[in-house]
Design a protein around this motif. Structure first.
Motif, PDB file in Angstrom:
ATOM      1  N   LEU A 213       0.823  -1.091   0.009  1.00 13.75           N
ATOM      2  CA  LEU A 213       0.042  -0.127   0.034  1.00 13.75           C
ATOM      3  C   LEU A 213       0.637   1.175   0.164  1.00 13.75           C
ATOM      4  CD1 LEU A 213      -2.636  -1.115   2.670  1.00 13.75           C
ATOM      5  CD2 LEU A 213      -2.835  -1.056   0.106  1.00 13.75           C
ATOM      6  N   ASP A 214       0.844   1.863  -1.124  1.00 13.12           N
ATOM      7  CA  ASP A 214       1.838   3.128  -1.084  1.00 13.12           C
ATOM      8  C   ASP A 214       0.759   4.213  -0.935  1.00 13.12           C
ATOM      9  OD1 ASP A 214       3.976   1.655  -2.156  1.00 13.12           O
ATOM     10  OD2 ASP A 214       3.380   1.858  -4.118  1.00 13.12           O
ATOM     11  N   VAL A 215       1.379   5.413  -0.287  1.00 13.19           N
ATOM     12  CA  VAL A 215       0.465   6.285   0.073  1.00 13.19           C
ATOM     13  C   VAL A 215       1.268   7.912  -0.242  1.00 13.19           C
ATOM     14  CG1 VAL A 215      -0.506   7.785   2.089  1.00 13.19           C
ATOM     15  CG2 VAL A 215      -0.370   5.394   2.225  1.00 13.19           C
ATOM     16  N   CYS A 216       0.722   8.657  -1.127  1.00  9.80           N
ATOM     17  CA  CYS A 216       1.285   9.948  -1.504  1.00  9.80           C
ATOM     18  C   CYS A 216       0.219  10.855  -0.787  1.00  9.80           C
ATOM     19  CB  CYS A 216       1.067  10.056  -2.758  1.00  9.80           C
ATOM     20  SG  CYS A 216       1.742  11.754  -3.476  1.00  9.80           S
ATOM     21  N   LYS A 217       0.693  11.500   0.353  1.00 12.85           N
ATOM     22  CA  LYS A 217      -0.063  12.734   0.926  1.00 12.85           C
ATOM     23  C   LYS A 217       0.321  14.099   0.181  1.00 12.85           C
ATOM     24  CE  LYS A 217      -2.688  13.925   4.256  1.00 12.85           C
ATOM     25  NZ  LYS A 217      -4.032  13.485   4.664  1.00 12.85           N
ATOM     26  N   ILE A 218      -0.909  14.463  -0.486  1.00 12.55           N
ATOM     27  CA  ILE A 218      -0.768  15.607  -1.246  1.00 12.55           C
ATOM     28  C   ILE A 218      -1.031  16.981  -0.443  1.00 12.55           C
ATOM     29  CG2 ILE A 218      -1.658  16.645  -3.417  1.00 12.55           C
ATOM     30  CD1 ILE A 218      -2.210  14.147  -4.478  1.00 12.55           C
ATOM     31  N   TYR A 219      -1.999  16.748   0.498  1.00 11.09           N
ATOM     32  CA  TYR A 219      -2.231  18.094   1.275  1.00 11.09           C
ATOM     33  C   TYR A 219      -2.754  17.561   2.463  1.00 11.09           C
ATOM     34  CZ  TYR A 219      -4.929  22.097   2.715  1.00 11.09           C
ATOM     35  OH  TYR A 219      -5.546  23.103   3.420  1.00 11.09           O
ATOM     36  N   GLY A 220      -2.582  18.426   3.646  1.00 10.84           N
ATOM     37  CA  GLY A 220      -3.187  18.122   4.977  1.00 10.84           C
ATOM     38  C   GLY A 220      -2.129  17.557   5.740  1.00 10.84           C
ATOM     39  N   ASP A 221      -2.255  17.501   6.998  1.00 11.77           N
ATOM     40  CA  ASP A 221      -1.593  16.892   8.134  1.00 11.77           C
ATOM     41  C   ASP A 221      -1.216  15.332   7.923  1.00 11.77           C
ATOM     42  OD1 ASP A 221      -1.675  19.357   9.264  1.00 11.77           O
ATOM     43  OD2 ASP A 221      -3.557  18.948  10.665  1.00 11.77           O
ATOM     44  N   GLU A 222      -0.248  15.121   8.709  1.00 12.42           N
ATOM     45  CA  GLU A 222       0.266  13.680   8.569  1.00 12.42           C
ATOM     46  C   GLU A 222      -0.901  12.930   9.066  1.00 12.42           C
ATOM     47  OE1 GLU A 222       2.686  12.734   7.230  1.00 12.42           O
ATOM     48  OE2 GLU A 222       4.091  13.925   7.048  1.00 12.42           O
ATOM     49  N   THR A 223      -1.259  11.677   8.323  1.00 15.65           N
ATOM     50  CA  THR A 223      -2.110  10.554   8.672  1.00 15.65           C
ATOM     51  C   THR A 223      -1.556   9.142   9.243  1.00 15.65           C
ATOM     52  OG1 THR A 223      -3.539  11.563   6.781  1.00 15.65           O
ATOM     53  CG2 THR A 223      -4.173   9.561   7.924  1.00 15.65           C
ATOM     54  N   GLY A 224      -1.577   9.218  10.596  1.00 20.63           N
ATOM     55  CA  GLY A 224      -1.072   8.220  11.257  1.00 20.63           C
ATOM     56  C   GLY A 224      -1.449   6.804  10.847  1.00 20.63           C
ATOM     57  N   PHE A 225      -2.646   6.707  10.474  1.00 19.37           N
ATOM     58  CA  PHE A 225      -3.330   5.338  10.024  1.00 19.37           C
ATOM     59  C   PHE A 225      -2.743   5.127   8.669  1.00 19.37           C
ATOM     60  CE2 PHE A 225      -7.309   6.525  12.517  1.00 19.37           C
ATOM     61  CZ  PHE A 225      -6.669   6.185  13.902  1.00 19.37           C
ATOM     62  N   LEU A 226      -2.739   5.926   7.743  1.00 17.50           N
ATOM     63  CA  LEU A 226      -1.854   5.585   6.454  1.00 17.50           C
ATOM     64  C   LEU A 226      -0.571   5.482   6.652  1.00 17.50           C
ATOM     65  CD1 LEU A 226      -3.812   8.046   4.099  1.00 17.50           C
ATOM     66  CD2 LEU A 226      -4.214   5.777   4.616  1.00 17.50           C
ATOM     67  N   GLN A 227       0.233   5.953   7.617  1.00 20.23           N
ATOM     68  CA  GLN A 227       1.423   5.792   7.651  1.00 20.23           C
ATOM     69  C   GLN A 227       1.704   4.381   8.256  1.00 20.23           C
ATOM     70  OE1 GLN A 227       2.920   8.418  10.612  1.00 20.23           O
ATOM     71  NE2 GLN A 227       3.249  10.083   9.038  1.00 20.23           N
ATOM     72  N   GLN A 228       0.743   3.801   9.131  1.00 16.79           N
ATOM     73  CA  GLN A 228       0.558   2.594   9.640  1.00 16.79           C
ATOM     74  C   GLN A 228       0.553   1.492   8.198  1.00 16.79           C
ATOM     75  OE1 GLN A 228      -1.675   1.747  13.205  1.00 16.79           O
ATOM     76  NE2 GLN A 228      -1.389   3.717  13.560  1.00 16.79           N
ATOM     77  N   ALA A 229      -0.458   1.885   7.361  1.00 15.06           N
ATOM     78  CA  ALA A 229      -0.815   0.984   6.177  1.00 15.06           C
ATOM     79  C   ALA A 229       0.405   0.810   5.462  1.00 15.06           C
ATOM     80  CB  ALA A 229      -2.041   1.615   5.479  1.00 15.06           C
ATOM     81  N   SER A 230       1.212   1.820   5.297  1.00 11.93           N
ATOM     82  CA  SER A 230       2.466   1.903   4.244  1.00 11.93           C
ATOM     83  C   SER A 230       3.596   1.076   5.126  1.00 11.93           C
ATOM     84  CB  SER A 230       2.853   3.228   4.037  1.00 11.93           C
ATOM     85  OG  SER A 230       3.943   2.944   3.161  1.00 11.93           O
ATOM     86  N   ASN A 231       3.521   1.100   6.410  1.00  8.62           N
ATOM     87  CA  ASN A 231       4.690   0.527   6.899  1.00  8.62           C
ATOM     88  C   ASN A 231       4.651  -0.903   7.099  1.00  8.62           C
ATOM     89  OD1 ASN A 231       5.802  -0.344   9.997  1.00  8.62           O
ATOM     90  ND2 ASN A 231       7.186   1.068   9.157  1.00  8.62           N
ATOM     91  N   ILE A 232       3.313  -1.312   7.438  1.00 12.80           N
ATOM     92  CA  ILE A 232       2.850  -2.622   7.589  1.00 12.80           C
ATOM     93  C   ILE A 232       2.861  -3.610   6.218  1.00 12.80           C
ATOM     94  CG2 ILE A 232       0.894  -4.344   8.465  1.00 12.80           C
ATOM     95  CD1 ILE A 232       0.152  -2.198  10.435  1.00 12.80           C
ATOM     96  N   THR A 233       2.558  -2.873   5.270  1.00 17.21           N
ATOM     97  CA  THR A 233       2.543  -3.791   4.032  1.00 17.21           C
ATOM     98  C   THR A 233       3.755  -3.539   3.375  1.00 17.21           C
ATOM     99  OG1 THR A 233       1.469  -1.776   2.787  1.00 17.21           O
ATOM    100  CG2 THR A 233      -0.020  -3.673   4.048  1.00 17.21           C
ATOM    101  N   GLY A 234       4.705  -2.891   3.662  1.00 20.18           N
ATOM    102  CA  GLY A 234       6.086  -2.733   2.903  1.00 20.18           C
ATOM    103  C   GLY A 234       5.844  -1.826   1.638  1.00 20.18           C
ATOM    104  N   GLY A 235       5.115  -0.720   1.787  1.00 18.24           N
ATOM    105  CA  GLY A 235       4.787   0.261   0.850  1.00 18.24           C
ATOM    106  C   GLY A 235       5.708   1.450   0.977  1.00 18.24           C
TER     107      GLY A 235
END
Length: 302
Positions: free
Chosen positions: A189-211
């Protein structure tokens, strides 16, 4: 995540989840470095065409994470007729036909989705949190259907989330279910945060799945971020030094009040998280027997 062998002959399936929250994009267009949805979409379409141009059998799926619903923009179901584009679906001699079909379907279906959304009857607080979990579920179901038909296992899927909205704590449980499902199926699961504050849940998604997780500092250079960080396929990533996260917010949301907690109480049976101690788990109804602790005896020192 289990290790799956990848090779340069694999067919790469890229599923892009585009956050189309109108409230968040309105704020993004008025930020210090403004970026509107139209400007971002132009750069995203170039990135999609670049992915398709890398290999003849590369596939792409575009899903809109909208307010209250998620919709597949491309490809269309077999029983759905393509929407007429601005140029009347006329072939452009200066454009590769497959690129034109993908571009016109994504643009026309997104315009149809936005025109059918009446923002006057939407609560702005509700609109800030799009249905990212619904879009992720659709992506995982699509991948499951495609990989079931791939007997030789040549299709290597991955998911890219383009986020501009914060993820509500109310979506924590279904989001974690999607994350663990992707982890079990070895889907990054790759995440590109274009705008807004950091999203901890999406950080976890990328970290857990190796994205790969990237926060865009300059929105006008979105295409450069997409090309450099998210264009390489899963085989090429073994030989590249991709961006990594220095810090990951691993805080969870409690099951009782949906609040993000630093320290919580976990049920030993169902692993539910609570912000306050309770003798009965509200999820699995398990009752815990606790014995009062005896006062400690202190020896007298003469």
């Amino acid at each position: 995540m289990k290790n799956i062998s990848v090779s340069e002959d694999d067919s790469n399936l890229l599923i892009i989840i585009i956050d189309t929250n109108p409230f968040a994009w309105e704020e993004s267009s008025k930020a210090e470095n403004p970026l509107s949805l139209d400007q971002a979409l132009n750069q995203i379409l170039i990135f999609i065409n670049a992915h398709l141009a890398l290999k003849y059998d590369n596939k792409v799926v575009a899903i809109a994470s909208h307010v209250g619903q998620s919709k597949i923009l491309y490809p269309l179901p077999d029983d759905e007729e393509p929407t007429m584009s601005v140029n009347g679906n006329k072939r452009n001699a200066n454009m590769y036909p497959h690129f034109q079909v993908v571009t016109e379907q994504i643009v026309s279906n997104l315009q149809k989705l936005l025109s059918s959304t009446n923002t006057e009857f939407l609560n702005k607080d509700i609109g800030v949190s799009p249905t990212i979990t619904g879009a992720l579920s659709m992506a995982l179901c699509y991948i499951n259907r495609v990989t079931k038909l791939d007997d030789e296992g040549h299709i290597k899927p991955r998911i890219l989330i383009l986020s501009v909205s914060p993820v509500s704590a109310f979506q924590y449980i279904p989001l974690m279910n999607c994350i663990f499902s992707a982890q079990k199926a070895s889907i990054p699961l790759d995440v590109c945060k274009i705008y807004g504050d950091e999203t901890g849940f999406l950080q976890q998604a990328s970290n857990i799945t190796g994205g790969v997780y990237v926060r865009v500092e300059n929105p006008h250079a979105l295409l450069e971020y997409l090309m450099m960080a998210f264009l390489p396929d899963r085989y090429s990533r073994n030989y590249l030094n991709l961006p990594s996260q220095d810090q990951v917010d691993f805080r969870a949301a409690c099951f009782c009040h949906k609040k993000i907690v630093d320290i919580g109480f976990v049920c030993s049976v169902c692993l539910s998280i609570f912000c306050k101690w309770s003798p009965v788990c509200s999820t699995c109804k398990t009752k815990f027997a606790f014995r009062p602790m005896a006062p400690s005896s202190t020896a007298k020192i003469k």
